[in-house]
Design a protein around this motif. Structure first.
Motif, PDB file in Angstrom:
ATOM      1  N   PHE A 121      -8.899  11.975  -0.461  1.00 29.89           N
ATOM      2  CA  PHE A 121      -8.698  10.864   0.476  1.00 29.89           C
ATOM      3  C   PHE A 121      -9.965  10.579   1.275  1.00 29.89           C
ATOM      4  O   PHE A 121     -10.344   9.422   1.477  1.00 29.89           O
ATOM      5  N   GLN A 122     -10.634  11.629   1.699  1.00 28.46           N
ATOM      6  CA  GLN A 122     -11.815  11.479   2.549  1.00 28.46           C
ATOM      7  C   GLN A 122     -12.995  10.849   1.816  1.00 28.46           C
ATOM      8  O   GLN A 122     -13.937  10.367   2.447  1.00 28.46           O
TER       9      GLN A 122
ATOM     10  N   TRP B 223      -0.802   8.397   2.465  1.00 29.36           N
ATOM     11  CA  TRP B 223      -1.444   8.948   1.262  1.00 29.36           C
ATOM     12  C   TRP B 223      -0.793  10.282   0.881  1.00 29.36           C
ATOM     13  O   TRP B 223      -0.419  10.490  -0.272  1.00 29.36           O
ATOM     14  N   LEU B 224      -0.673  11.173   1.848  1.00 31.33           N
ATOM     15  CA  LEU B 224      -0.080  12.483   1.569  1.00 31.33           C
ATOM     16  C   LEU B 224       1.371  12.365   1.129  1.00 31.33           C
ATOM     17  O   LEU B 224       1.815  13.061   0.210  1.00 31.33           O
ATOM     18  N   LYS B 225       2.128  11.492   1.776  1.00 31.87           N
ATOM     19  CA  LYS B 225       3.539  11.316   1.426  1.00 31.87           C
ATOM     20  C   LYS B 225       3.680  10.892  -0.030  1.00 31.87           C
ATOM     21  O   LYS B 225       4.437  11.506  -0.805  1.00 31.87           O
TER      22      LYS B 225
ATOM     23  N   GLN C 255      -2.625  20.252  -1.574  1.00 33.74           N
ATOM     24  CA  GLN C 255      -2.724  19.324  -0.455  1.00 33.74           C
ATOM     25  C   GLN C 255      -4.162  19.242   0.060  1.00 33.74           C
ATOM     26  O   GLN C 255      -4.637  18.159   0.410  1.00 33.74           O
ATOM     27  N   LYS C 256      -4.840  20.375   0.074  1.00 31.81           N
ATOM     28  CA  LYS C 256      -6.237  20.388   0.522  1.00 31.81           C
ATOM     29  C   LYS C 256      -7.093  19.506  -0.375  1.00 31.81           C
ATOM     30  O   LYS C 256      -7.916  18.719   0.101  1.00 31.81           O
TER      31      LYS C 256
ATOM     32  N   SER D  50      -6.018  14.015  -7.604  1.00 34.79           N
ATOM     33  CA  SER D  50      -7.289  13.643  -8.227  1.00 34.79           C
ATOM     34  C   SER D  50      -7.114  12.329  -8.981  1.00 34.79           C
ATOM     35  O   SER D  50      -5.986  11.932  -9.311  1.00 34.79           O
ATOM     36  N   ALA D  51      -8.224  11.671  -9.257  1.00 34.47           N
ATOM     37  CA  ALA D  51      -8.177  10.427 -10.029  1.00 34.47           C
ATOM     38  C   ALA D  51      -7.620  10.671 -11.423  1.00 34.47           C
ATOM     39  O   ALA D  51      -6.871   9.841 -11.958  1.00 34.47           O
ATOM     40  N   ALA D  52      -7.969  11.811 -12.016  1.00 31.59           N
ATOM     41  CA  ALA D  52      -7.483  12.120 -13.364  1.00 31.59           C
ATOM     42  C   ALA D  52      -5.963  12.168 -13.404  1.00 31.59           C
ATOM     43  O   ALA D  52      -5.325  11.650 -14.323  1.00 31.59           O
TER      44      ALA D  52
END
Length: 249
Positions: free
Chosen positions: A56-57, A109-111, A49-50, A120-122
């Motif tokens: 996201f940031q 986003w988190l949900k 989650q971190k 991650s994008a990957a």
């Protein structure tokens, strides 16, 4: 996920068909060439989650740290190799429960990404085919189609404006409803300036149940007036073509 509502209406129908863009500047399955250390995270690594919040940031600004807006959305789409107008972005928004086109909140986003195990994008690139496959299930498609109405319309309006409606119908039904080109033409010449939710939902049911020759259409059925008018218009168009053909032979 277009940069803005008007851009959606102008570009979706040009760039999209159902599930696949007509022109893709970036491969869906490739990871961007300019990779940060974040993109070296292996897809099989466990969800964090971190790490998801840190990702996201990258797309937010100091002024609005909990909202990913249109500029961030473009960068996000570039990072995962998908056009903003690709239908897969609508499916992703559906998974997040996003409420406004062109924006993701931190909570949304988190949900969605917790459910998808993506931080991650990957990992997101790997999930794209899965997101597209959801559209192949009729029940899931119906849910996404209904979700798209409230998602795409202006939040302060009860109905969806006709330009946005035509763009979203092209995106969702353009390749899978044989009568869609005729329906789009009907809307172009009609008096309708907006589509309400009842009309929106019935368009999908009509596309699924009424045959291309209209032989199973019941004039006494419970279809909205818009669809009655479409059938009347289409039959007139076909009769005129038949008359023209007969007269020239």
């Amino acid at each position: 996920m277009p940069r803005g509502k008007r851009r959606a209406a102008d570009t979706i129908s040009d760039n999209m068909d159902h599930g696949q863009p007509k022109r893709a500047r970036t491969s869906y399955t490739s990871i961007p060439t300019q990779q940060s250390s974040r993109r070296h995270i292996r897809a099989e690594d466990g969800f964090s989650q971190k790490r998801c919040l840190t990702w996201f940031q990258e797309y937010t600004s100091p002024d609005e740290p909990e909202t990913l807006g249109p500029d961030g959305m473009e960068k996000f789409c570039e990072d995962i190799g998908v056009e903003p107008e690709n239908i897969v972005m609508l499916v992703l928004a559906y998974k997040m429960g996003a409420t406004q086109m062109g924006f993701f909140s931190q909570q949304e986003w988190l949900k969605g990404l917790t459910e998808l195990d993506c931080d991650s994008a990957a990992k997101m690139v790997v999930k794209l085919d899965y997101l597209r496959s959801i559209l192949n299930d009729p029940n899931s498609f119906k849910s996404i189609y209904r979700y798209a109405y409230d998602f795409a319309k202006d939040s302060d309006q009860r109905c969806m404006d006709i330009l946005t409606a035509k763009a979203m119908l092209q995106l969702l039904l353009g390749k899978h409803w044989p009568l869609y080109p005729q329906f789009a033409q009907f809307l172009e010449q009609s008096k309708y300036k907006a589509i309400n939710k009842d009309q929106w939902c019935n368009i999908l049911e009509f596309s699924r149940t009424i045959s291309i020759d209209l032989s199973n259409y019941d004039i006494d059925g419970a279809w909205p007036v818009m669809l009655d008018e479409f059938v009347e218009w289409l039959r007139l168009q076909r009769s005129q073509v038949t008359s023209t053909t007969s007269g020239s032979s």
